[in-house]
Structure formats: structure tokens, C-alpha cells
Design an enzyme around this catalytic site. Structure first.
Site, PDB file in Angstrom:
ATOM      1  N   HIS A 112      30.672   3.137  18.797  1.00 57.54           N
ATOM      2  CA  HIS A 112      29.533   2.905  19.692  1.00 57.54           C
ATOM      3  C   HIS A 112      29.734   3.538  21.066  1.00 57.54           C
ATOM      4  CE1 HIS A 112      31.889  -0.652  21.231  1.00 57.54           C
ATOM      5  NE2 HIS A 112      31.267  -0.342  22.351  1.00 57.54           N
ATOM      6  N   ASP A 142      33.079   0.521  13.307  1.00 61.50           N
ATOM      7  CA  ASP A 142      33.007   0.865  14.727  1.00 61.50           C
ATOM      8  C   ASP A 142      34.205   1.693  15.164  1.00 61.50           C
ATOM      9  OD1 ASP A 142      31.826   0.978  17.222  1.00 61.50           O
ATOM     10  OD2 ASP A 142      32.732  -0.887  17.918  1.00 61.50           O
ATOM     11  N   SER A 215      36.103  -0.775  25.748  1.00 64.89           N
ATOM     12  CA  SER A 215      35.827  -0.442  24.351  1.00 64.89           C
ATOM     13  C   SER A 215      36.581   0.796  23.905  1.00 64.89           C
ATOM     14  CB  SER A 215      34.331  -0.201  24.143  1.00 64.89           C
ATOM     15  OG  SER A 215      33.622  -1.398  24.085  1.00 64.89           O
ATOM     16  N   VAL A 272      27.942  -9.109  -4.972  1.00 65.24           N
ATOM     17  CA  VAL A 272      27.572 -10.524  -4.941  1.00 65.24           C
ATOM     18  C   VAL A 272      27.175 -10.912  -3.517  1.00 65.24           C
ATOM     19  CG1 VAL A 272      29.045 -11.214  -6.865  1.00 65.24           C
ATOM     20  CG2 VAL A 272      29.963 -11.261  -4.533  1.00 65.24           C
TER      21      VAL A 272
END
Length: 476
Positions: A112, A142, A215, A272
Site C-alpha cells: 500500500h 500487503d 509502514s 470452504v
């Protein structure tokens, strides 16, 4: 010694005894200076330029606030449903961090941080600047891999998150709010955390101060090894509040390897939809305590369907690894080799059994069909407080239901409402017995003993979940 000086001497002695252990504790605190000197040069600042604004500086886990909360509109207006900081309008502003993992210029950061960037500038600790290219990016984890043109660059020492222990010291180096090469320290708060937007990453939770700009930066252990990639914070204010999340370096490097060798990332897929086993659900399944991942729905033609897994099965272990909660299963499946068999241990009808499943590849889009319209409701309220009606053939076809099922037309005060049943839900089974129609469903309820919990298999939208509903005293 006179009467006055004796108590003073005793008091001084007590204070000295109390301060002595504090000094010993202070001397035992780790010294982070060597780690910063050795590993800091390999941590980089990343800024990007975009044609239309710049990338978000930090992802947030936005709290699930009620609509009448004064903070509800604030968070949705300024952070959006995905919990991202508002886009900055100033080009080339420092937006994130990263770290060098090879001497010839491989740089690891968050996806990001560089998403949508037209230009990426990597600045090293010695003030050199490089224009970076994106080798590959994986939005699900990410993680992004960048390349800069350099030689003999300093590199970080990579470790493993598998040996991390809760309570262990960890440190972050990054560029919070653009303040380059800032170090913060804390401890590991928890391991294997799953966030709503990233089911395939078992996050490391820490109380290290992480803020916008951190980040993509590294999380170190005391040996100076990178054990994680700082990625998200949980915040009510947009800043650090004691909850930070890092991607385990083992997950990140697996993504890097796939990006370099295949150009894309593949993940295992079981096919599932699962949910956690609560205490009430455990009681309905005859389990002494909650554990495992409850299969709420088996997707048609998926690996699980082909292997014979059924809705109502509880997955206890996957490929020899215990599944304590439902959140533990997706990372195990996601890292499994595609087209290879895996042994799944399940609980079915009170008995454990093992099934071999050939793992498929996780599809790009898992968009499920939305629910259909409502038939004309009846007015009889059943034992658990529901007004229900039979499904028409068109409704079954639209919902993907072959036979049976009843639709909830309204929810009155009762145990079903307390359990979370809503208008428009479709009930498919009661204690693993398929629901055929309204009459049969109400008869099943009337035969149950008051005070016990039953598991209702409910389809809501395109997904299915089990809801534990307690049978009240009396009948409808």
C-alpha cells in the site's frame, strides 16, 4: 542514638533497600544502540509521486462502531471503510519505510506504500537517493518488492518469526510522519492475529509505537534480526494507541520468492467458508470445549467438496498442525502447495476422521451471490420468536439452494433475536438436520428440550454461518 534519629535511620535504610532493586532492573534493560548502529543503515525512507494524489501512509483497523456513535461518521469520512489515511495532495512526500534485503538493491516494503505510484524515490541513511522500480506487489499480504540500482549496499539480517515469544522485546526503525530513521521499542503482545481485511496473514501484534510513515519498515528482535514488516495500526485517533501489527518475515519472504521467480503469488485454497466454534456451538456438537474451525459452507466444485467435506464438519487439524480457532486455518491453507494433498482431521457426528484434500489455488475473485427477494410472510411466531415462510423455486435457484430451507420474514423478541438471526436470513438446518419446510422446521423445534442450545445453519447473502440458539420454556 536518640529517639528521633533512630526512626530516621530506619527510614533511610528502607528507601535504600527499595531503590537497590530498581537500579538492578535498570541495568538489566537491553541496550539498543548497537542494534541501531548495525541495522539502521539498511533501513530506507520511501516517498512516491502520483499523478492524482499520493498513496496512503498507513493502514488502520477501524473499530466497528455503532451507527449512532459520534465517532462513526468521523471514521468513515476520513478513513473510509478500508481504514486508510486520507490521500496527501503534496507530491513526493515521505510516505513510508522499507529495508534493503540484498547488496544489489532488493528493497522490501508494504504494497500500500507504493500502490498507484508513478515515481518511487528510495533514500538511504547516508542521504543517497535512488529511483526504484516495482518488481512485484501482492495486495493480499500487503508486500511489495522494489529494485534500486546499487552495489555493495548495506543489508538487514533476516530472522524468523516462528521463534518469537509473547513478551519478547522488539524494535522498529522507520520514518513516522517523515522523521527518518526513528527507532521505537516495545514487546510482542500476541502472535497469529487475523485482521478482517487480511485472512491469510498471521500478524504479529506489538505495542511498539508505529505511526503513519512506519509502514513497510522492519521489526527487529534483540539479535538484530528482522522478524516482521510493520504494516498496520489499530487506532481511534489516526495515531499510535498501543496496537501495532507486523507481517511475519517468513510470510513476506515467501511472497518475495514467488514474485521473483513467478511474477505473481499463488495461495492454497480449500473451498470452504468457516466460522469460530463458540461455547454454545461446542455444546450443540457435543464438544467438551470450543476448538477448531466450523465449516459453514462447502463451495461447489472446490477442493473440499471433491474430497467429501460437509457443512457442519469441524476442522481440528490441517496437515498435522492443530487448528485451535477458525483464524488459524486460512494461513495454514494459504501457505500449502497447490495441487498437493493435505490431511484434514475433522469432527463429524461426534467422531473424528481424517480426509485427504488436494489443495487448489485461491481464485482471484471470491464474490458470492447476493440474496433474493422475500415471499409474502406468514404471521405465526414460532417457539424461538421467528416468522418464517417456505422458499419458492425461483428463490432457491437464485440462492443456490437445491431443496428445502425456510426464510425469516420477521424476528420478534426471543432467543433467535438474541442469537443474531435477522430478517431475510434463510435457515437450512437444525442441529445438522436439513430443514424441508415451515411445518417440519417448527416440529423440529417443538421436539427439543427447553434450555438446550441448537445449531441453526443460516444463509445470509452468499455466506453461511451456524448460530447457537437456546430453546426457551414452552412451545409456540
Amino acid at each position: 542514638m536518640n529517639q528521633v534519629s533512630r526512626p530516621i535511620a530506619i527510614l533511610i535504610g528502607l528507601v535504600f533497600c527499595l531503590l537497590l532493586p530498581l537500579g538492578a532492573v535498570a541495568r538489566d534493560l537491553p541496550d539498543f544502540t548497537t542494534l541501531f548502529e548495525q541495522q539502521g543503515p539498511a533501513v530506507v525512507n520511501i516517498s512516491t509521486q502520483q499523478e492524482h494524489g499520493s498513496a496512503p501512509a498507513m493502514r488502520f483497523s477501524v473499530p466497528d462502531l455503532p451507527e449512532d456513535s459520534p465517532f462513526h461518521d468521523f471514521f468513515r469520512r476520513f478513513f473510509g471503510d478500508e481504514g486508510e489515511m486520507p490521500n496527501e495532495e503534496i507530491p513526493s512526500r515521505s510516505l513510508g519505510s522499507g529495508f534493503i534485503i540484498s547488496h544489489d538493491g532488493d528493497v522490501l516494503t508494504n504494497a500500500h506504500v507504493v500502490e498507484g505510484a508513478s515515481e518511487i524515490i528510495v533514500r538511504t541513511a547516508d542521504r543517497r537517493e535512488f529511483v526504484a522500480t516495482i518488481v512485484g506487489s501482492d495486495k493480499r499480504s500487503d508486500i511489495a518488492l522494489l529494485k534500486i540500482d546499487g552495489k555493495d549496499l548495506p543489508v538487514t539480517k533476516l530472522g524468523s518469526a516462528n521463534d518469537l515469544k509473547v513478551g519478547e522485546w522488539v524494535l522498529a526503525i522507520g520514518s513516522p510522519f517523515g522523521f527518518e530513521h526513528s527507532m521505537t521499542a516495545g514487546i510482542v503482545s500476541a502472535k497469529g492475529r487475523n485482521l478482517p481485511s487480511e485472512n491469510y496473514v498471521p500478524f504479529i501484534q506489538t505495542d511498539v509505537a508505529i505511526n503513519p510513515g512506519n509502514s513497510g519498515g522492519p521489526l527487529f528482535n534483540l539479535d538484530g534480526e528482522v522478524v516482521g514488516v510493520n504494516s498496520q495500526i489499530y487506532s481511534r485517533t489516526g495515531g499510535f494507541m498501543g496496537l501495532s501489527f507486523a507481517i511475519p518475515i517468513d510470510v513476506a519472504m515467501d511472497v518475495v520468492h514467488q514474485l521473483k521467480t513467478k511474477g505473481r503469488v499463488t495461495r492454497g485454497w480449500l473451498g470452504v467458508l468457516i466460522q469460530d466454534v463458540t461455547r454454545d456451538l461446542a455444546e450443540t456438537f457435543g464438544m467438551p470445549q470450543p476448538m477448531g474451525a466450523l465449516v459453514a459452507q462447502v463451495l461447489p466444485d472446490g477442493p473440499a467438496a471433491k474430497a467429501g467435506l460437509e457443512a457442519g464438519d469441524i476442522i481440528l487439524s490441517f496437515d498435522g498442525k492443530k487448528v485451535a480457532t477458525s483464524s488459524a486455518l486460512p494461513p495454514l491453507v494459504g501457505t500449502s502447495p497447490v495441487d498437493q494433498p493435505a490431511e484434514v482431521e475433522i469432527l463429524r457426528d461426534g467422531k473424528t476422521m481424517k480426509i485427504d484434500v488436494v489443495i487448489g489455488e485461491l481464485p482471484d475473485d471470491d464474490v458470492l451471490a447476493s440474496s433474493g427477494g422475500s415471499p409474502e410472510p406468514e404471521t405465526t411466531i414460532n417457539r424461538i420468536g421467528l416468522v418464517i415462510s417456505d422458499l419458492t423455486a425461483d428463490q432457491r435457484a437464485e440462492l443456490g439452494i437445491v431443496v428445502g430451507g425456510v426464510q425469516v420474514d420477521s424476528v420478534a423478541n426471543g432467543t433467535a433475536e438474541q442469537a443474531g438471526i435477522r430478517d431475510g436470513d434463510v435457515i437450512l438446518a437444525v442441529n445438522h438436520q436439513p430443514v424441508e419446510n415451515v411445518t417440519q422446521f417448527n416440529n423440529l423445534l417443538d421436539e427439543l428440550e427447553p434450555g438446550r442450545s441448537v445449531a441453526l445453519l443460516v444463509q445470509r447473502g452468499g455466506g453461511r454461518l451456524y448460530y447457537p440458539v437456546r430453546i426457551p420454556d414452552g412451545k409456540s
